[in-house]
Write an enzyme that holds these catalytic residues in place. Structure first.
Site, mmCIF file in Angstrom:
data_model
loop_
_atom_site.group_PDB
_atom_site.id
_atom_site.type_symbol
_atom_site.label_atom_id
_atom_site.label_comp_id
_atom_site.label_asym_id
_atom_site.label_seq_id
_atom_site.Cartn_x
_atom_site.Cartn_y
_atom_site.Cartn_z
ATOM 1 N N LYS A 35 -11.224 51.007 63.341
ATOM 2 C CA LYS A 35 -12.405 51.919 63.883
ATOM 3 C C LYS A 35 -11.886 52.050 65.488
ATOM 4 C CE LYS A 35 -15.830 50.281 60.979
ATOM 5 N NZ LYS A 35 -15.640 51.311 59.772
ATOM 6 N N GLY A 36 -11.477 51.064 66.247
ATOM 7 C CA GLY A 36 -11.074 51.391 67.719
ATOM 8 C C GLY A 36 -10.031 52.270 67.549
ATOM 9 N N THR A 38 -26.719 58.656 61.590
ATOM 10 C CA THR A 38 -25.692 59.411 60.855
ATOM 11 C C THR A 38 -26.122 59.138 59.356
ATOM 12 O OG1 THR A 38 -24.091 57.757 60.703
ATOM 13 C CG2 THR A 38 -23.588 59.217 62.583
ATOM 14 N N GLY A 74 -17.116 58.537 60.446
ATOM 15 C CA GLY A 74 -17.715 57.689 61.312
ATOM 16 C C GLY A 74 -17.088 57.870 62.831
ATOM 17 N N ASP A 75 -15.970 57.393 62.639
ATOM 18 C CA ASP A 75 -15.032 57.039 63.795
ATOM 19 C C ASP A 75 -15.173 58.665 64.801
ATOM 20 O OD1 ASP A 75 -14.858 54.366 63.225
ATOM 21 O OD2 ASP A 75 -13.022 54.911 61.857
ATOM 22 N N THR A 133 -12.811 58.076 54.791
ATOM 23 C CA THR A 133 -12.458 57.000 55.658
ATOM 24 C C THR A 133 -12.351 57.791 57.169
ATOM 25 O OG1 THR A 133 -11.321 56.247 54.018
ATOM 26 C CG2 THR A 133 -10.865 55.120 56.069
ATOM 27 N N ASP A 181 -3.868 50.587 57.402
ATOM 28 C CA ASP A 181 -4.647 50.949 56.385
ATOM 29 C C ASP A 181 -3.820 50.945 55.084
ATOM 30 O OD1 ASP A 181 -6.710 50.974 57.886
ATOM 31 O OD2 ASP A 181 -7.316 53.121 57.793
HETATM 32 O O1 RIB Z 1 -13.784 53.422 59.942
HETATM 33 C C1 RIB Z 1 -12.485 53.389 59.000
HETATM 34 C C2 RIB Z 1 -11.806 52.272 59.373
HETATM 35 O O2 RIB Z 1 -12.523 51.085 58.989
HETATM 36 C C3 RIB Z 1 -10.462 52.259 58.795
HETATM 37 O O3 RIB Z 1 -9.383 52.862 59.291
HETATM 38 C C4 RIB Z 1 -10.352 50.842 58.360
HETATM 39 O O4 RIB Z 1 -9.303 50.198 59.214
HETATM 40 C C5 RIB Z 1 -11.524 50.174 58.845
HETATM 41 O O5 RIB Z 1 -11.323 49.394 59.825
#
Ligand code: RIB
Length: 298
Positions: A40-41, A213, A244-245, A241, A13
């Site tokens: 995200k992964g 969400t 959600g993950d 950022t 990122d």
């Molecule tokens: O969900 C956030 C992520 O989305 C960031 O880390 C970025 O790499 C994008 O994939």
């Protein structure tokens, strides 16, 4: 210990903090730049590991300078990387992120993530069979998402599909997921529906259980046929950022405690995640989640 397999993207990122988002054609002087580990992964794997899960990652990196740094960062969190492929003559995934006022804008270039194939998932079949749950998102090829859903479903392992970034998906694929975790816009996209349609109606139309969400407003889900709302937790947002993950990872880690508790803990974990800069900066450890839950009670 919850054992999870995460099938998904790994990105570097490239984050710029700015006073506001640039308009088309506008050049701005930013306030700060940093490169941090994301995707995200990778983010869901890290969030789950911090929350105490045993995590195995299925993903792909390129052969550039970012690959080793991304790999080292995941390994440092105790994540098993046996099924992370290295793709020759290919860049690793990158995400150009602008952060302003706690919100973000993101452009992802998939790079090696686009080369994660159904074969990579098939090679991890035995791992998936032994997992308590599988997490998958949509920054990898759709056929790889489908393979993940099918392999896990065949092995009776629950899959949490985080449909981000959203695209319409066949009903039959969605029916293979134990839960999907979209926001309202993503759910409308998945179902080819109008995004302004009431989210409760959209949830009813989905062909599988939905945990929806809504950022600071928390999450909606169905339990014993009744629509339930888990309120969000109030925090000072620095960077959304990775929220959600973190939500998805916590949902998977705590699912064995029942859906309402898992959603509550996921909302708390996601709230904590936005209090620091960078996708993984604020991802909490269990004690921090417990402390926030206790504060909300008192
Ligand atoms: O969900 C956030 C992520 O989305 C960031 O880390 C970025 O790499 C994008 O994939």
């Amino acid at each position: 210990m919850t054992r999870l397999v995460v099938v998904g993207s790994i990105n570097m990122d490239l984050v710029t903090v700015a006073r506001h988002f640039p308009a088309p054609g506008e050049t701005l002087l930013g306030e700060r730049f940093l490169s941090v580990h994301g995707g995200k992964g990778g983010n869901q794997a890290v969030a789950a590991a911090r929350l105490g899960a045993e995590v195995h990652m299925v993903g792909a990196l390129g052969d550039d300078a970012f690959a080793q740094a991304l790999c080292d960062a995941l390994a440092a969190e105790g994540i098993d990387l046996e099924h992370v492929a290295r793709i020759d003559h290919c860049s690793s995934g990158t995400a150009a992120i602008t952060v302003s006022g706690g919100e973000n804008q993101i452009i992802v270039v998939p790079g090696a993530n686009a080369r994660l194939t159904p074969d990579h998932v098939m090679n991890a079949q035995q791992l998936i069979a032994r997992a308590d749950a599988v997490l998958v998102q949509m920054e990898i090829p759709l056929e790889t998402v489908e393979a993940t859903l099918r392999v896990a479903h065949d092995q009776h392992v629950p899959v949490i599909l985080n449909p981000a970034p959203a695209q319409p998906l066949p009903t039959e694929w969605l029916q293979l997921a134990r839960y999907i975790t979209p926001n309202q816009h993503e759910l409308a996209t998945l179902l080819c529906a109008d995004p302004s349609e009431d989210f409760r109606r959209l949830m009813r139309r989905a062909p599988c259980p939905v945990v929806l969400t809504r950022g600071a407003e928390g999450a909606w889900f169905r339990e014993e046929g009744e629509l339930q709302h888990q309120e969000g937790f109030t925090v000072e947002a620095v960077d959304s950022t990775g929220a959600g993950d973190t939500f998805n990872a916590a949902l998977a880690v705590f699912l064995h405690e029942g859906l309402p508790i898992a959603v509550r803990k996921a909302c708390a974990a996601a709230a904590l995640s936005v209090t620091r800069l960078g996708a993984r900066g604020g991802m909490p450890h269990p004690a921090e989640v417990d402390a926030l839950l206790a504060r909300q009670h008192s």
